[in-house]
Write an enzyme that holds these catalytic residues in place. Structure first.
Site, short mmCIF file in Angstrom:
data_model
loop_
_atom_site.label_atom_id
_atom_site.label_comp_id
_atom_site.label_asym_id
_atom_site.label_seq_id
_atom_site.Cartn_x
_atom_site.Cartn_y
_atom_site.Cartn_z
N GLY A 98 1.92 8.00 -6.86
CA GLY A 98 2.69 6.80 -7.18
C GLY A 98 2.22 6.14 -8.47
N GLU A 120 4.01 7.83 -11.12
CA GLU A 120 5.42 7.40 -11.12
C GLU A 120 5.58 6.06 -11.82
OE1 GLU A 120 6.15 8.12 -6.73
OE2 GLU A 120 7.92 9.04 -7.63
N ALA A 144 -0.67 6.28 -3.38
CA ALA A 144 -0.24 5.43 -2.28
C ALA A 144 -1.44 5.01 -1.44
CB ALA A 144 0.75 6.20 -1.42
N GLU A 164 1.65 14.53 -4.96
CA GLU A 164 2.13 14.28 -3.59
C GLU A 164 2.20 15.53 -2.72
OE1 GLU A 164 3.37 12.96 -6.33
OE2 GLU A 164 3.77 10.82 -6.02
#
Ligand code: NAD
Length: 701
Positions: free
Chosen positions: A105, A108, A66, A128
């Site tokens: 992310g 992901e 992120a 995370e």
């Protein structure tokens, strides 16, 4: 988003479209990247000329996670779950080509693709929890379906970064490309089928293994709320459909994102990266370091030598005589022997490291060193003598560093004819383990010498913090105030064990009196005696520690200090200490009062932040976040509180100021509120957003 400025571009290779993320330095998932990906995937899904997609981050990177700076701003659509959902919903196969980091992310996104093809240098992981978060775009649910619940709990809770080989064996990668990654991805894409992880049945697996993984993760969690949440959400993947698992994960992610712990960890993450950016060093080039040396092979010198050997350097170690040099080698040997015993290194590695060590009792052995760290006795005359000798022996351009804790760096530099080459490298004990390295700039330290120190810190895996030259620099200067006020609390009514318990409840691994016992009370005692003549008579002085030292209680090494110790090393309160405290109170006519743990925590936090504010305004620290790093990495300040300056900002500076005024009333001279605290509190500002205006080198003195 304007196609010309979008960080996401599309190129065609026959019927295969390559979607390329290009957002240096690490392809962080900023709004532009999310929007660009969403637009690209939707457009290509609708484009009849395209049969398959390849998603690439370019050479050496995929998506590192992120955009943390954006997390402090109001949320701005599109959000990652929408991007991930579009990738998975795409009717055409999508191959993720992973080179470099696919973390958080980025991982992901990769999990939402149908095929994950890695290069040998790919790094994959849901990291995370390291930032107090959990994955918030389906990562937990997809990973549990891919590797099972127990493995998912382990990977997510540890925030593990997997290298390509391990990722392949666990199934996070489908294949590792030995040749041209992108070419291979393009070649494979048309023949791939859709393989949506969300379409897999809820993961089964061994419930006992999941429980064991959860118990292990909670044990290592150290109060990070994200760990319990990650476990809960991953376990929930077994119970319901994918959509409800996704909803539970997102709700937990959004709540955690606003938690004080996550804010503190984000603050430190950004602070760690900012600390190496020193205004005025932009053009400075680090000097090459091939061969290093250490002077003094005591506690610190031996640890520093280990740290340098671990970083791969040949190290010359100079002591006063052959016996002391041999003792130093034995100290270093013992460090490695313990590492072998605990399986952290093997015998071959130990031998390889020791082979790079050259002990000597002859200063002439220092002639070839590119950088020399002096770690001899903490005595101005000893250091002046050593630096005078170095001036005659060291080669031109060698960096001359000292590990001094408190002494005046300018006075040490003045013993040479090359003060521009002198710098402080203040390591913390044990030097091969503690992450903090205070890099101290003297008045004449050259920019390229500072740059060399920062490069060395990086090579050693240390966290550097640049400090100006003053008594105790950043860390010990503030620590001295912290200790003084802890002693005021004791004299005013709090038992040492109550102070320590309050600090440990706050999150410190160990309270301040337990720490003193561990490091030894004699060092601080000697310093107090040295300074007795120049101490401000209006500063309150607590003599309890002096009484302990004079009774032979030097801490753990003599079996007693602020505490008594049993045979197993457990600490316990001691009647001798209680009597010494009572005598000190009686001598000053102090009627002891009660302090709650919250009183103790607020008082000590406030005085640390206040002294930090003085150091900031004086240009001893470049920025408040550097002070936070020093305390988190060098003094056991709890990471989850973000450091003393951040914790003060979070609490609100008016409340801190009120507490500092109370502390001043009990502490007298030296405990005055910092002008910067008065100013920031009145302005409704924080320490974190303050910089010294228009000052060269950020104002560092
Ligand atoms: P120490 O007493 O354990 O070791 C000092 C060593 O230096 C001894 O082995 C001694 O023989 C050697 N020495 C003295 N004079 C010398 C000379 N002229 N030439 C070569 N060797 C000489 O001390 P220490 O705790 O390792 O501290 C060393 C320095 O590191 C001090 O400046 C201290 O303030 C600083 N420091 C100490 C700590 C700590 O926790 N101990 C932490 C940070 C910095």
């Amino acid at each position: 988003m304007d196609a010309l400025t979008s960080p996401v571009t599309i190129s065609r290779h026959g019927a295969v479209a390559v979607v390329r993320i290009d957002h240096p330095p690490v392809n962080a998932l900023s709004k532009g990247v999310r929007q660009g990906l969403l637009d690209a995937v939707r457009a290509l899904d609708a484009d009849a000329a395209v049969s398959a997609l390849v998603l690439s981050g370019g050479p050496g990177r995929f998506v590192a996670g992120a955009d943390l700076r954006e997390m402090a701003l109001p949320p701005d659509a599109p959000f990652l779950p929408e991007v991930v959902g579009a990738l998975e919903a795409c009717t055409k196969p999508v191959v993720a080509a992973l080179d470099g980091a696919a973390l958080g992310g980025g991982c992901e996104i990769a999990l939402a693709c149908d095929v994950r093809l890695g290069s040998p240098t790919a790094l994959v992981g849901l990291t995370e929890t390291r930032l107090g978060l959990i994955p918030g775009a389906g990562g937990t649910q997809r990973l549990a379906r891919l590797v099972g619940v127990a493995q998912a709990i382990a990977l997510v809770c540890e925030g593990r970064v997997l290298k390509a080989g391990e990722a392949l064996s666990l199934g996070l990668l489908d294949a590792v490309a030995e040749g041209d990654l992108l070419a291979e991805a393009i070649a494979r894409a048309p023949s791939e089928a859709k393989r949506r992880l969300s379409a897999l049945p809820a993961p089964a697996g061994d419930p006992a293994a999941a429980e064991a993984a959860a118990a292990k993760a909670l044990k290592g969690a150290k109060g990070v709320p994200a760990i319990a949440e990650a476990i809960r959400v991953i376990k929930a993947s077994r119970d319901g459909d994918f959509a409800s698992g996704l909803a539970a994960e997102r709700a937990a992610f959004l709540a955690l994102r606003e938690s004080p712990e996550a804010k503190a960890l984000r603050h430190l993450f950004l602070a760690e990266r900012e600390a190496v950016k020193v205004p005025g060093l932009e053009g400075a080039k680090a000097r090459p370091l091939a061969s290093l040396a250490v002077i003094g092979a005591g506690t610190m010198g031996a640890g520093i030598a280990v740290a340098l050997l671990d970083a791969g350097y040949p190290v010359t170690l100079v002591e006063r005589d052959a016996t002391a040099a041999q003792a130093g080698v034995e100290r270093i040997d013992a460090v490695y022997a313990r590492q072998v015993k605990s399986n952290r290194i093997d015998e071959a590695r130990k031998a390889e490291r020791l082979a790079r060590l050259t002990p000597s009792s002859d200063y002439a052995a220092l002639a070839d060193a590119d950088l020399i760290v002096e770690a001899a006795f903490e005595d101005q005359a000893v250091k002046t003598d050593i630096f005078g000798r170095l001036d005659r022996i060291a080669k031109q351009g060698a960096v001359l560093a000292t590990n001094t804790s408190y002494l005046d760096l300018d006075a040490i530099a003045a013993a040479t004819a090359r003060p521009q080459d002198v710098v402080g490298l203040h390591f913390f004990a044990p030097a091969n383990i503690m992450k903090l390295l205070e890099v101290v700039k003297a008045t004449h330290t050259a920019p390229d010498v500072l740059a060399t120190a920062l490069a060395l810190a990086k090579k050693m895996g240390k966290q550097p913090v640049v400090a100006g030259n003053c008594d105790g620099f950043i860390g010990n200067r503030i620590y001295a105030v912290y200790r003084r006020h802890a002693e005021y609390l004791v004299e005013d009514g709090a038992a040492p064990e109550a102070v320590d318990a309050a600090l440990e409840a706050f999150g410190f691994a160990m309270g301040i009196f337990a720490v003193s016992d561990m490091s030894g009370l004699d060092i601080a005692y000697a310093m107090r005696m040295r300074r007795a003549a120049t101490r401000d008579p209006n500063e309150r002085y607590v003599a309890i520690a002096d009484a302990l030292v004079e009774a032979g209680r030097l801490g753990r090494k003599t079996g007693a200090g602020w505490y008594a110790y049993d045979a197993a090393g457990n600490r316990m309160p001691d009647a001798f200490v209680t009597r010494a405290i009572e005598q000190a109170r009686a001598a000053k006519g102090i009627v002891p009062r009660a302090f709650t743990p919250a009183d103790i925590q607020l008082r000590l936090l406030a005085v640390m932040a206040n002294e930090g504010a003085k150091a900031l305004a004086e240009g001893i620290a470049l920025r408040a976040s550097d002070i936070d790093l020093a305390f988190v990495h060098g003094y056991g300040f709890p990471r989850l509180k973000g450091g003393p300056m951040f914790a003060a900002d979070t609490l609100g500076l008016p409340a801190i100021l009120a507490e500092v005024q109370a502390a001043h009333a009990t502490g007298g001279a030296g405990s005055e509120p910092a002008p910067l605290l008065l100013e920031r509190a009145a302005a409704g500002g924080t320490f974190s957003d303050w910089r010294k205006a228009g000052a060269p080198m950020g104002g560092i003195q």
